[in-house]
Design an enzyme around this catalytic site. Structure first.
Site, PDB file in Angstrom:
ATOM      1  N   CYS A  14       0.844  -1.199   0.000  1.00  0.00           N
ATOM      2  CA  CYS A  14       0.000   0.000   0.000  1.00  0.00           C
ATOM      3  C   CYS A  14       0.880   1.251   0.000  1.00  0.00           C
ATOM      4  O   CYS A  14       1.743   1.425   0.876  1.00  0.00           O
ATOM      5  CB  CYS A  14      -0.908  -0.015   1.240  1.00  0.00           C
ATOM      6  SG  CYS A  14      -1.731   1.562   1.535  1.00  0.00           S
ATOM      7  N   HIS A  65      -4.113   0.548   8.534  1.00  0.00           N
ATOM      8  CA  HIS A  65      -4.603   0.378   7.164  1.00  0.00           C
ATOM      9  C   HIS A  65      -6.099   0.065   7.162  1.00  0.00           C
ATOM     10  O   HIS A  65      -6.523  -1.010   7.576  1.00  0.00           O
ATOM     11  CB  HIS A  65      -3.837  -0.742   6.438  1.00  0.00           C
ATOM     12  CG  HIS A  65      -4.279  -0.886   5.010  1.00  0.00           C
ATOM     13  ND1 HIS A  65      -3.779  -0.099   4.003  1.00  0.00           N
ATOM     14  CD2 HIS A  65      -5.212  -1.681   4.443  1.00  0.00           C
ATOM     15  CE1 HIS A  65      -4.384  -0.414   2.872  1.00  0.00           C
ATOM     16  NE2 HIS A  65      -5.261  -1.374   3.106  1.00  0.00           N
ATOM     17  N   HIS A 121      -8.328   8.040   3.248  1.00  0.00           N
ATOM     18  CA  HIS A 121      -7.671   9.344   3.319  1.00  0.00           C
ATOM     19  C   HIS A 121      -8.693  10.442   3.135  1.00  0.00           C
ATOM     20  O   HIS A 121      -9.687  10.278   2.428  1.00  0.00           O
ATOM     21  CB  HIS A 121      -6.544   9.475   2.289  1.00  0.00           C
ATOM     22  CG  HIS A 121      -6.938   9.138   0.884  1.00  0.00           C
ATOM     23  ND1 HIS A 121      -7.092   7.843   0.447  1.00  0.00           N
ATOM     24  CD2 HIS A 121      -7.221   9.925  -0.183  1.00  0.00           C
ATOM     25  CE1 HIS A 121      -7.438   7.852  -0.830  1.00  0.00           C
ATOM     26  NE2 HIS A 121      -7.530   9.101  -1.236  1.00  0.00           N
TER      27      HIS A 121
HETATM   28  P1  AMP Z   1      -7.872   9.489  -4.342  1.00  0.00           P
HETATM   29  O1  AMP Z   1      -7.764   9.623  -5.837  1.00  0.00           O
HETATM   30  O2  AMP Z   1      -9.045  10.127  -3.719  1.00  0.00           O
HETATM   31  O3  AMP Z   1      -7.673   8.052  -3.938  1.00  0.00           O
HETATM   32  O4  AMP Z   1      -6.638  10.313  -3.761  1.00  0.00           O
HETATM   33  C1  AMP Z   1      -5.321   9.849  -3.823  1.00  0.00           C
HETATM   34  C2  AMP Z   1      -4.456  11.053  -3.823  1.00  0.00           C
HETATM   35  O5  AMP Z   1      -3.126  10.653  -3.538  1.00  0.00           O
HETATM   36  C3  AMP Z   1      -4.399  11.799  -5.165  1.00  0.00           C
HETATM   37  O6  AMP Z   1      -4.866  13.135  -4.987  1.00  0.00           O
HETATM   38  C4  AMP Z   1      -2.921  11.747  -5.556  1.00  0.00           C
HETATM   39  O7  AMP Z   1      -2.466  12.929  -6.161  1.00  0.00           O
HETATM   40  C5  AMP Z   1      -2.258  11.511  -4.212  1.00  0.00           C
HETATM   41  N1  AMP Z   1      -0.976  10.850  -4.283  1.00  0.00           N
HETATM   42  C6  AMP Z   1      -0.628   9.772  -5.034  1.00  0.00           C
HETATM   43  N2  AMP Z   1       0.658   9.436  -4.805  1.00  0.00           N
HETATM   44  C7  AMP Z   1       1.136  10.319  -3.878  1.00  0.00           C
HETATM   45  C8  AMP Z   1       2.398  10.508  -3.242  1.00  0.00           C
HETATM   46  N3  AMP Z   1       3.437   9.713  -3.501  1.00  0.00           N
HETATM   47  N4  AMP Z   1       2.530  11.530  -2.370  1.00  0.00           N
HETATM   48  C9  AMP Z   1       1.474  12.355  -2.120  1.00  0.00           C
HETATM   49  N5  AMP Z   1       0.265  12.218  -2.672  1.00  0.00           N
HETATM   50  C10 AMP Z   1       0.093  11.221  -3.551  1.00  0.00           C
END
Ligand code: AMP
Length: 112
Positions: A4, A46, A98
């Site tokens: 994850c 998680h 999140h």
């Molecule tokens: P969701 O699409 O609601 O699942 O949100 C996931 C979020 O995680 C998205 O807004 C991505 O831009 C963000 N995200 C993905 N990888 C990373 C990372 N390595 N660091 C910070 N944010 C991330």
């Protein structure tokens, strides 16, 4: 959970721009910000999404909202949006619960 992304971020195995951390949750800037302020707050445990919140694990959710209120005050956010996407059609791309905190621009309602 070993595969994850957000568990790896919490454990420091993937770098992140940390905003806040305590025993229960971790907050960090979104890598692809959708507004001038855009950070994520995640439980260290998680949990896949809102749909997996139960009486046994729901305490962390209240805690996360306390943290969001505290961070918003510290950052002097006058108006902001808290979003949690659940499932593919709603736009969830990372299967670890999140909460997006977005601020700093005009927002529309309903969202697209
Ligand atoms: P969701 O699409 O609601 O699942 O949100 C996931 C979020 O995680 C998205 O807004 C991505 O831009 C963000 N995200 C993905 N990888 C990373 C990372 N390595 N660091 C910070 N944010 C991330």
């Amino acid at each position: 959970m070993s595969d994850c992304l957000f568990c790896k971020i919490i454990h420091g195995e993937v770098p992140s721009a940390k905003v806040y951390e305590d025993d229960l949750c971790y907050a960090f800037d979104d890598i692809a910000p959708q507004s001038p302020v855009h950070f994520l707050v995640v439980p260290k445990e998680h949990i896949k999404s809102v749909s997996e919140i139960t009486p046994e694990n729901s305490g962390v959710v209240g805690h996360i909202f306390e943290v969001i209120a505290k961070l918003a005050k510290e950052k002097d956010l006058k108006s902001y949006r808290v979003v949690s996407n659940i499932g593919e059609q709603a736009g969830q791309s990372v299967l670890h619960l999140h909460f997006h905190v977005l601020s700093g621009r005009d927002m529309t309602w309903p969202p697209g």
